[in-house]
Design an enzyme around this catalytic site. Structure first.
Site, PDB file in Angstrom:
ATOM      1  N   ASP A  12       0.859  -1.189   0.000  1.00  0.00           N
ATOM      2  CA  ASP A  12       0.000   0.000   0.000  1.00  0.00           C
ATOM      3  C   ASP A  12       0.893   1.235   0.000  1.00  0.00           C
ATOM      4  O   ASP A  12       1.747   1.388   0.872  1.00  0.00           O
ATOM      5  CB  ASP A  12      -0.904  -0.024   1.240  1.00  0.00           C
ATOM      6  CG  ASP A  12      -1.957   1.072   1.207  1.00  0.00           C
ATOM      7  OD1 ASP A  12      -3.109   0.787   1.533  1.00  0.00           O
ATOM      8  OD2 ASP A  12      -1.616   2.226   0.872  1.00  0.00           O
ATOM      9  N   GLU A 111      -2.801  -0.037  -4.149  1.00  0.00           N
ATOM     10  CA  GLU A 111      -2.776  -1.204  -3.267  1.00  0.00           C
ATOM     11  C   GLU A 111      -2.828  -2.478  -4.091  1.00  0.00           C
ATOM     12  O   GLU A 111      -3.587  -2.552  -5.058  1.00  0.00           O
ATOM     13  CB  GLU A 111      -4.062  -1.114  -2.464  1.00  0.00           C
ATOM     14  CG  GLU A 111      -4.043  -1.588  -1.081  1.00  0.00           C
ATOM     15  CD  GLU A 111      -5.471  -1.505  -0.526  1.00  0.00           C
ATOM     16  OE1 GLU A 111      -5.892  -2.506   0.035  1.00  0.00           O
ATOM     17  OE2 GLU A 111      -6.139  -0.476  -0.703  1.00  0.00           O
TER      18      GLU A 111
HETATM   19  P1  TTP Z   1      -5.269   4.919   0.969  1.00  0.00           P
HETATM   20  O1  TTP Z   1      -4.219   3.903   0.662  1.00  0.00           O
HETATM   21  O2  TTP Z   1      -6.383   4.518   1.864  1.00  0.00           O
HETATM   22  O3  TTP Z   1      -4.614   6.196   1.644  1.00  0.00           O
HETATM   23  P2  TTP Z   1      -3.225   6.874   1.365  1.00  0.00           P
HETATM   24  O4  TTP Z   1      -2.400   6.109   0.387  1.00  0.00           O
HETATM   25  O5  TTP Z   1      -3.450   8.310   0.997  1.00  0.00           O
HETATM   26  O6  TTP Z   1      -2.538   6.874   2.784  1.00  0.00           O
HETATM   27  P3  TTP Z   1      -1.934   5.628   3.567  1.00  0.00           P
HETATM   28  O7  TTP Z   1      -0.474   5.960   3.771  1.00  0.00           O
HETATM   29  O8  TTP Z   1      -2.677   5.595   4.862  1.00  0.00           O
HETATM   30  O9  TTP Z   1      -2.137   4.417   2.735  1.00  0.00           O
HETATM   31  O10 TTP Z   1      -5.916   5.442  -0.357  1.00  0.00           O
HETATM   32  C1  TTP Z   1      -5.175   5.595  -1.554  1.00  0.00           C
HETATM   33  C2  TTP Z   1      -5.621   6.841  -2.276  1.00  0.00           C
HETATM   34  O11 TTP Z   1      -7.014   6.773  -2.554  1.00  0.00           O
HETATM   35  C3  TTP Z   1      -5.417   8.099  -1.476  1.00  0.00           C
HETATM   36  O12 TTP Z   1      -4.117   8.643  -1.632  1.00  0.00           O
HETATM   37  C4  TTP Z   1      -6.493   8.998  -2.017  1.00  0.00           C
HETATM   38  C5  TTP Z   1      -7.603   8.064  -2.436  1.00  0.00           C
HETATM   39  N1  TTP Z   1      -8.686   8.087  -1.437  1.00  0.00           N
HETATM   40  C6  TTP Z   1      -9.765   8.927  -1.637  1.00  0.00           C
HETATM   41  O13 TTP Z   1      -9.828   9.639  -2.636  1.00  0.00           O
HETATM   42  N2  TTP Z   1     -10.749   8.976  -0.690  1.00  0.00           N
HETATM   43  C7  TTP Z   1     -10.700   8.222   0.457  1.00  0.00           C
HETATM   44  O14 TTP Z   1     -11.599   8.308   1.293  1.00  0.00           O
HETATM   45  C8  TTP Z   1      -9.574   7.350   0.650  1.00  0.00           C
HETATM   46  C9  TTP Z   1      -9.483   6.519   1.885  1.00  0.00           C
HETATM   47  C10 TTP Z   1      -8.599   7.327  -0.316  1.00  0.00           C
HETATM   48 MG    MG Z   2      -2.143   4.062   0.584  1.00  0.00          MG
END
Ligand code: TTP
Ligand code: MG
Length: 408
Positions: A12, A111
């Protein structure tokens, strides 16, 4: 011969959208960066897509109203979502992963699961391989990823989240219990606020509490869901890593707390299931040529009806139209309904939507706009109904919601 050790990796990316923005504008590095709707000086009505770790220190997070993010940190750098750019990076990451194994199941734009059971020895074994993947991602994209390595998908997914950002957590076969049991129950796939409340009312707060509860008790209180959670709490999860072409169906079902004859309630539940199915189709970049609806009656008779819409369907309302038409053709003989389910089958690639890790066709403008619109919608739903409504990974059946399944 001993069965081959299963080695599953969950990757991720860290603060993905924000990290890409920092990459493209090095001046932003280390500053609180919020990607999402326009804050309009605090009057903006959209939500946060994501934010950098520096911004998270102010209590800003995904799906939060952008106005609140602004209130918490007015001097943060607020940037709009550039979906096309993130998809491009996502494809780059996918290409890097393909150098290590062909067994890749992309879960969302940032992911993926990898089954490296067969490949690990080619890259120095299961301790060396994830280090090489991280290094390669870093070198070729300039971004950091967090990895979890474990004997199954659930554990790998939990592990990748434990040491973010830039994390690497390896769970050994013989430490499943020590790893899993101290965690709060909401770390289990499929435990949202509602299930968490039921578990709390049973005095169960940790995964270990669930594991130690007799299966019977779990089933009495939570039905099939309870049985499923009990297995997960014991660290059991046999689901394979599926390449996109292997996902044959995406379905969700729901068992009513009490058998019901209320047509409206049944329809509403079906709509809810369609939303979940549509969300997973979207994440997987797929559309369905057929939709089937299942009901189980109070005497446990189970009936299914399928139909094939004229065009492949992907949105919740299209799936719902088909699911509802199926439902009308299912004769209940006046009996009450115990369970309903909706499954999308005959899946094919959805050319219009870019889903990043899957997507090999560079985005044209309209596709990019669609993608961005979809992202926004998801975020809005999450803002309205809580992140749990469309929780990424953890409660999405793709990754093992209690009632969700990807049939092969
Ligand atoms: P995530 O992998 O959930 O979050 P992230 O990569 O920003 O942070 P983390 O280090 O905790 O993994 O989500 C991946 C991308 O998806 C994120 O950068 C932006 C998008 N996203 C949205 O647009 N809305 C949301 O509610 C979430 C959770 C993610
Ligand atoms: Mg992420």
């Amino acid at each position: 011969m001993a069965p081959e050790e299963r080695i599953i990796i969950h990757l991720d990316m860290d603060a993905f959208f924000a990290a890409v923005e920092e990459l493209d504008r090095p001046g932003l590095r280390g500053r609180p960066v919020v990607v999402g709707a326009d804050p309009k000086g605090g009057r903006g009505r959209g939500v946060v897509s994501t934010c950098s770790y520096a911004a998270r220190r102010y209590g800003i997070h995904s799906a939060q109203p952008i106005s609140e993010a602004y209130r918490r940190c007015p001097h943060a750098v607020f940037l709009p979502v550039r979906g096309g750019r993130y998809s491009e990076v996502s494809r780059q990451i996918r290409e890097i992963l393909e150098e290590f194994t062909p067994h890749i199941e992309p879960v969302s734009i940032d992911e993926a699961f990898l089954d490296v059971s067969g490949a690990a020895h080619l890259f120095g074994g299961k301790y060396e391989l994830p280090v090489r993947i991280k290094r390669s991602v870093r070198k070729k994209t300039g971004l950091t990823a967090s990895l979890g390595v474990a004997p199954n998908k659930m554990l790998a997914k939990i592990a990748s989240d434990l040491d973010k950002p830039d994390g690497l957590v390896i769970v050994e076969d013989d430490e499943i219990e020590t790893f899993l049991h101290p965690l709060p129950v909401d770390k289990l796939w499929g435990v949202g606020p509602k299930t968490e409340a039921v578990l709390a009312s049973m005095g169960l707060r940790s995964v270990g509490d669930v594991a130690r509860t007799p299966l019977r008790t779990m089933q009495e209180r939570l039905g099939e869901h309870g049985r499923h959670l009990h297995r997960l709490a014991l660290g059991i999860d046999h689901r394979p890593v599926k390449n996109v072409g292997e996902i044959k169906s995406i379905g969700h079902e729901h068992t009513f707390d009490e058998d019901t004859g209320d047509g409206k309630l049944i329809e509403n539940k079906i709509m809810f299931l369609c939303e979940k199915v549509a969300f997973r189709l979207r994440k997987s970049g797929l559309k369905a040529r057929a939709v089937s609806t299942k009901i189980r009656l109070d005497d446990f008779q189970t009936r299914t009806r399928s139909s094939s819409p004229d065009e492949p369907v992907g949105s919740a309302h299209e799936i719902f139209a088909a699911a509802l038409a199926n439902l009308k053709r299912l004769d209940r003989h006046g009996r009450k309904v115990r369970l309903v389910g909706v499954t999308a089958t005959m899946l094919e690639r959805n050319a219009a939507v870019q889903t990043g890790l899957f997507d090999r066709d560079a985005g044209n403008r309209s596709a990019r706009e669609k993608w961005e619109r979809l992202e926004r919608t998801v975020s809005e739903i999450q803002a309205k109904h809580g992140a749990g409504a469309l929780k990424r990974g953890s409660s999405i059946g793709h990754n093992g919601s209690p009632s969700g399944r990807s049939g092969a």
